[in-house]
Design a protein around this motif. Structure first.
Motif, PDB file in Angstrom:
ATOM      1  N   GLN A  29       0.657  -1.277   0.028  1.00  0.00           N
ATOM      2  CA  GLN A  29       0.014  -0.090  -0.020  1.00  0.00           C
ATOM      3  C   GLN A  29       0.826   1.359  -0.061  1.00  0.00           C
ATOM      4  O   GLN A  29       0.509   2.420  -0.668  1.00  0.00           O
ATOM      5  CB  GLN A  29      -0.878   0.038   1.089  1.00  0.00           C
ATOM      6  N   TRP A  30       2.058   1.346   0.777  1.00  0.00           N
ATOM      7  CA  TRP A  30       3.034   2.230   0.777  1.00  0.00           C
ATOM      8  C   TRP A  30       3.451   2.648  -0.685  1.00  0.00           C
ATOM      9  O   TRP A  30       3.591   4.075  -1.291  1.00  0.00           O
ATOM     10  CB  TRP A  30       4.058   2.086   1.396  1.00  0.00           C
ATOM     11  N   PHE A  31       3.850   1.605  -1.447  1.00  0.00           N
ATOM     12  CA  PHE A  31       4.024   1.642  -2.806  1.00  0.00           C
ATOM     13  C   PHE A  31       3.236   2.091  -3.558  1.00  0.00           C
ATOM     14  O   PHE A  31       3.590   3.228  -4.709  1.00  0.00           O
ATOM     15  CB  PHE A  31       4.825   0.483  -3.340  1.00  0.00           C
ATOM     16  N   ILE A  32       1.758   1.902  -3.549  1.00  0.00           N
ATOM     17  CA  ILE A  32       0.810   2.324  -4.490  1.00  0.00           C
ATOM     18  C   ILE A  32       0.486   3.859  -3.915  1.00  0.00           C
ATOM     19  O   ILE A  32       0.510   4.582  -5.046  1.00  0.00           O
ATOM     20  CB  ILE A  32      -0.616   1.452  -4.038  1.00  0.00           C
ATOM     21  N   ASP A  33       0.656   4.272  -2.856  1.00  0.00           N
ATOM     22  CA  ASP A  33       0.483   5.760  -2.648  1.00  0.00           C
ATOM     23  C   ASP A  33       1.727   6.231  -3.066  1.00  0.00           C
ATOM     24  O   ASP A  33       1.660   7.491  -3.825  1.00  0.00           O
ATOM     25  CB  ASP A  33       0.449   5.958  -1.022  1.00  0.00           C
ATOM     26  N   GLU A  34       3.059   5.770  -3.123  1.00  0.00           N
ATOM     27  CA  GLU A  34       4.263   6.435  -3.332  1.00  0.00           C
ATOM     28  C   GLU A  34       4.095   6.757  -4.993  1.00  0.00           C
ATOM     29  O   GLU A  34       4.397   7.629  -5.436  1.00  0.00           O
ATOM     30  CB  GLU A  34       5.548   5.696  -3.168  1.00  0.00           C
ATOM     31  N   GLN A  35       3.558   5.823  -5.841  1.00  0.00           N
ATOM     32  CA  GLN A  35       3.501   5.695  -7.058  1.00  0.00           C
ATOM     33  C   GLN A  35       2.600   6.768  -7.878  1.00  0.00           C
ATOM     34  O   GLN A  35       2.842   7.540  -8.564  1.00  0.00           O
ATOM     35  CB  GLN A  35       2.905   4.586  -7.812  1.00  0.00           C
ATOM     36  N   VAL A  36       1.488   7.222  -7.035  1.00  0.00           N
ATOM     37  CA  VAL A  36       0.773   8.298  -7.290  1.00  0.00           C
ATOM     38  C   VAL A  36       1.507   9.657  -7.347  1.00  0.00           C
ATOM     39  O   VAL A  36       1.485  10.555  -8.026  1.00  0.00           O
ATOM     40  CB  VAL A  36      -0.478   8.549  -6.398  1.00  0.00           C
ATOM     41  N   GLU A  37       2.280   9.814  -6.264  1.00  0.00           N
ATOM     42  CA  GLU A  37       3.522  11.174  -6.170  1.00  0.00           C
ATOM     43  C   GLU A  37       4.303  10.859  -7.386  1.00  0.00           C
ATOM     44  O   GLU A  37       4.529  11.739  -7.983  1.00  0.00           O
ATOM     45  CB  GLU A  37       3.930  11.101  -4.962  1.00  0.00           C
ATOM     46  N   GLU A  59       4.253   9.727 -10.415  1.00  0.00           N
ATOM     47  CA  GLU A  59       3.517   9.794 -11.728  1.00  0.00           C
ATOM     48  C   GLU A  59       3.087  11.303 -11.806  1.00  0.00           C
ATOM     49  O   GLU A  59       3.256  11.856 -12.738  1.00  0.00           O
ATOM     50  CB  GLU A  59       2.264   9.242 -11.853  1.00  0.00           C
ATOM     51  N   LYS A  60       2.737  11.929 -10.704  1.00  0.00           N
ATOM     52  CA  LYS A  60       2.310  13.422 -10.398  1.00  0.00           C
ATOM     53  C   LYS A  60       3.547  14.288 -10.586  1.00  0.00           C
ATOM     54  O   LYS A  60       3.432  15.283 -11.484  1.00  0.00           O
ATOM     55  CB  LYS A  60       1.640  13.775  -8.950  1.00  0.00           C
ATOM     56  N   ASN A  61       4.660  13.727 -10.087  1.00  0.00           N
ATOM     57  CA  ASN A  61       5.889  14.576 -10.095  1.00  0.00           C
ATOM     58  C   ASN A  61       6.488  14.593 -11.535  1.00  0.00           C
ATOM     59  O   ASN A  61       6.917  15.786 -12.153  1.00  0.00           O
ATOM     60  CB  ASN A  61       6.974  14.143  -9.221  1.00  0.00           C
ATOM     61  N   ALA A  62       6.595  13.537 -12.251  1.00  0.00           N
ATOM     62  CA  ALA A  62       7.194  13.330 -13.641  1.00  0.00           C
ATOM     63  C   ALA A  62       6.101  14.140 -14.362  1.00  0.00           C
ATOM     64  O   ALA A  62       6.711  14.734 -15.382  1.00  0.00           O
ATOM     65  CB  ALA A  62       6.945  11.880 -14.021  1.00  0.00           C
TER      66      ALA A  62
END
Length: 162
Positions: free
Chosen positions: A121-129, A131-134
């Motif tokens: 779940q931590w990685f799922i949340d991290e991937q949102v960030e 993708e947003k940053n990129a």
């Protein structure tokens, strides 16, 4: 205890996270060669983050009684035709990693491995960030174009904290 199937999949993800770091370091090297030190800095920070993601999975496998088996990392692309295409590749890569994490979560759910689901779940949340940053960087590059705005953006990219 991890199932062999999940252990295998997590070892593959460790490799994928380390590849991400390697990819971003290769991009940083090109930015350095282009005298875009700020973009190089941003990519180096991103590479460190990817290494920490790989180590987070590494430690989880060990904590669950699994065996980490490191795999070979392929050489990333060495050259991009422009900064815009480079950062579009960053965004596409982050989307690919998101898919990998989702697949791991599905596997954990199928096996009812609740500790792994919680960990992922931590990685799922991290991937949102991620993708947003990129996506933001791609948008900034498009707005800046090839002129003086790009130099201002380069300075802004150099402000990214470790």
């Amino acid at each position: 205890m991890l199932s062999k199937r999940l252990e295998e999949a997590l070892n593959e993800q460790i490799k994928n996270e380390f590849y991400s770091a390697y990819l971003y370091l290769a991009m940083a090297a090109q930015c350095e060669a282009m005298n875009l030190k700020g973009f190089a800095h941003w990519l180096k920070v991103q590479a460190k983050e990817e290494l920490s993601h790989g180590m987070r999975i590494f430690d989880f496998v060990n904590d669950r009684g699994g065996r980490v088996v490191l795999r070979g990392i392929e050489q990333p692309p060495l050259e991009y035709p422009s900064l815009k295409t480079m950062f579009e590749a960053v965004l596409e890569h982050e989307r690919k990693v998101t898919g990998m994490i989702h697949k791991l979560y599905e596997m954990a759910r199928e096996e009812k491995d609740y500790p792994l689901m919680t960990h992922l779940q931590w990685f799922i949340d991290e991937q949102v960030e991620e993708e947003k940053n990129a996506a933001e960087v791609v948008a900034y590059i498009k707005m800046a174009g090839e002129g003086p705005g790009l130099l201002m953006l380069d300075a802004k990219m150099g402000e990214r904290k470790d």
